[in-house]
Enzyme design. Structure first.
Site, short mmCIF file in Angstrom:
data_model
loop_
_atom_site.label_atom_id
_atom_site.label_comp_id
_atom_site.label_asym_id
_atom_site.label_seq_id
_atom_site.Cartn_x
_atom_site.Cartn_y
_atom_site.Cartn_z
N ASP A 65 24.24 41.75 40.13
CA ASP A 65 24.46 41.07 38.85
C ASP A 65 24.88 42.13 37.85
OD1 ASP A 65 24.38 39.89 36.39
OD2 ASP A 65 22.39 38.98 36.64
N SER A 144 40.67 41.16 27.90
CA SER A 144 41.49 39.94 27.87
C SER A 144 42.39 39.98 26.65
CB SER A 144 40.57 38.71 27.79
OG SER A 144 41.31 37.56 27.47
N TYR A 157 33.95 33.84 23.89
CA TYR A 157 34.69 34.63 24.88
C TYR A 157 35.49 35.72 24.17
CZ TYR A 157 37.76 35.66 28.86
OH TYR A 157 38.45 36.30 29.86
N LYS A 161 34.95 39.80 24.78
CA LYS A 161 36.01 40.67 25.29
C LYS A 161 36.44 41.68 24.22
CE LYS A 161 36.41 39.25 29.50
NZ LYS A 161 36.19 40.14 30.65
N1 LIG Z 1 41.91 34.48 34.83
C1 LIG Z 1 42.37 34.78 33.63
O1 LIG Z 1 43.27 34.11 33.11
C2 LIG Z 1 41.81 35.95 32.88
C3 LIG Z 1 42.48 36.36 31.71
C4 LIG Z 1 41.96 37.43 31.00
C5 LIG Z 1 40.85 38.10 31.46
N2 LIG Z 1 40.22 37.69 32.59
C6 LIG Z 1 39.05 38.43 33.03
O2 LIG Z 1 39.25 38.89 34.35
C7 LIG Z 1 37.98 39.00 35.01
C8 LIG Z 1 38.05 38.30 36.36
O3 LIG Z 1 38.29 36.92 36.14
P1 LIG Z 1 38.89 35.94 37.26
O4 LIG Z 1 39.89 35.09 36.57
O5 LIG Z 1 39.26 36.71 38.45
O6 LIG Z 1 37.60 35.03 37.52
P2 LIG Z 1 36.92 34.51 38.89
O7 LIG Z 1 35.94 33.49 38.42
O8 LIG Z 1 37.95 34.15 39.89
O9 LIG Z 1 36.16 35.79 39.43
C9 LIG Z 1 35.07 36.35 38.74
C10 LIG Z 1 34.18 37.05 39.73
O10 LIG Z 1 33.09 37.63 38.98
C11 LIG Z 1 31.88 37.31 39.65
N3 LIG Z 1 30.79 37.31 38.67
C12 LIG Z 1 30.55 36.41 37.68
N4 LIG Z 1 29.45 36.76 37.00
C13 LIG Z 1 28.99 37.89 37.58
C14 LIG Z 1 27.89 38.75 37.33
N5 LIG Z 1 27.00 38.48 36.36
N6 LIG Z 1 27.73 39.83 38.10
C15 LIG Z 1 28.61 40.12 39.09
N7 LIG Z 1 29.66 39.35 39.39
C16 LIG Z 1 29.84 38.25 38.63
C17 LIG Z 1 32.10 35.96 40.29
O11 LIG Z 1 31.19 35.72 41.34
C18 LIG Z 1 33.55 36.10 40.76
O12 LIG Z 1 33.61 36.66 42.05
C19 LIG Z 1 36.95 38.41 34.05
O13 LIG Z 1 36.32 39.46 33.34
C20 LIG Z 1 37.79 37.58 33.12
O14 LIG Z 1 37.18 37.39 31.86
C21 LIG Z 1 40.68 36.63 33.32
#
Ligand SMILES: NC(=O)c1ccc[n+]([C@@H]2O[C@H](COP(=O)([O-])OP(=O)(O)OC[C@H]3O[C@@H](n4cnc5c(N)ncnc54)[C@H](O)[C@@H]3O)[C@@H](O)[C@H]2O)c1
Length: 257
Positions: A65, A144, A157, A161
């Protein structure tokens, strides 16, 4: 032939899904050995098994976590025991909760700050401790576009970020001042086609319709696009790049100012 991150030891939080998963695959594809950390043990183990089948001992998994201080202590022990050093840390784990300033509960606010901001803080602290012992490295914080622009429906959010971006600058400045040879850069994606964004779309609307492959004016990119940026920042090709905020948004941000 050697890869772009050949023999580097990397740790990717949230490495079991979406952007983190693509970063793990890109790093392994270019010769790194990667510790995948995630709360989702089934998906994380399956990814490590798959990579090891394809490429030998390329990956291992730890259930973690990223918002837990005790969890980070266990990760530090695992890195030292399994690999002896750390060269690359990607603080990627995160969650998305929707809500404007009028809609966001204090519980949701705290949850976002805990999972998105505490995790980056704890990760950077452990990363610096490990990397300064082994002569330096590269920390990559996945923030982000929400840290840079006002997203009306995502107040908590955006703030969580924004904290990551501000922390990133402070860590980069500190490591430079201390001459640790640790670089610290943040990546700022806009929409990326992952389980996180798919879940945030209304039922019946397929976000794949909005990718830059279907229309160059659209901003939805693929996890591989973010992984390419992370790979560059992880490699020595970016050795003079430190403290930057790298947008991966197809230019959406410049269009909005
Ligand atoms: N998808 C987008 O459009 C986007 C845009 C900007 C930023 N982000 C950032 O990119 C990162 C990845 O996002 P994603 O889109 O791949 O999401 P996702 O939900 O596909 O993957 C997130 C991963 O993080 C894990 N996770 C969640 N909480 C956790 C914790 N407390 N400890 C350990 N693992 C944890 C989940 O199990 C999952 O495997 C995030 O930080 C998100 O905010 C995503």
């Amino acid at each position: 032939m050697t890869g772009r991150v050949q023999d580097k030891i990397a740790l990717v939080t949230g490495g079991a899904s979406g952007i983190g998963r693509a970063i793990v695959q890109a790093l392994v594809g270019e010769g790194a050995r990667v510790l995948i950390a995630d709360i989702n043990a089934d998906a994380g183990r399956a990814l490590a098994d798959q990579l090891n089948e394809e490429r030998g001992a390329a990956a291992s998994f730890i259930q973690h976590d990223a918002s837990s201080e005790a969890g980070w202590n266990e990760v530090a022990v695992a890195v030292r025991e399994r690999y002896g050093r750390l060269d690359v840390l990607v603080n990627n784990a995160g969650i998305l909760l929707k809500g404007s300033i009028e809609e966001t509960s204090l519980d949701d606010w705290h949850k976002l700050l805990r999972v998105n901001s505490d995790s980056a803080f704890l990760g950077c602290r452990v990363g610096v401790a490990l990397m300064k012992d082994s002569g330096g490295g590269s920390i990559i914080n996945v923030s982000s576009i929400a840290a840079l622009a006002g997203k009306d429906d995502y107040a908590g959010y955006c703030a969580s970020k924004g904290a990551v971006a501000a922390l990133n600058r402070a860590v980069a400045a500190h490591c430079r001042k201390q001459k640790y040879r640790i670089r610290c850069n943040s990546i700022h994606p806009d929409g990326v086609l992952t389980p996180m964004t798919v879940a945030s779309y209304p039922p019946g609307i397929d976000p794949a319709r909005f990718t830059i492959d279907s229309d160059p004016m659209n901003r939805m990119c693929l996890p591989e696009d973010v992984a390419a940026a992370a790979l560059y920042l992880a490699s020595d090709e970016s050795r003079a790049i430190n403290g930057i905020e790298l947008r991966v948004d197809s230019g959406q941000f410049v269009m909005s100012i």
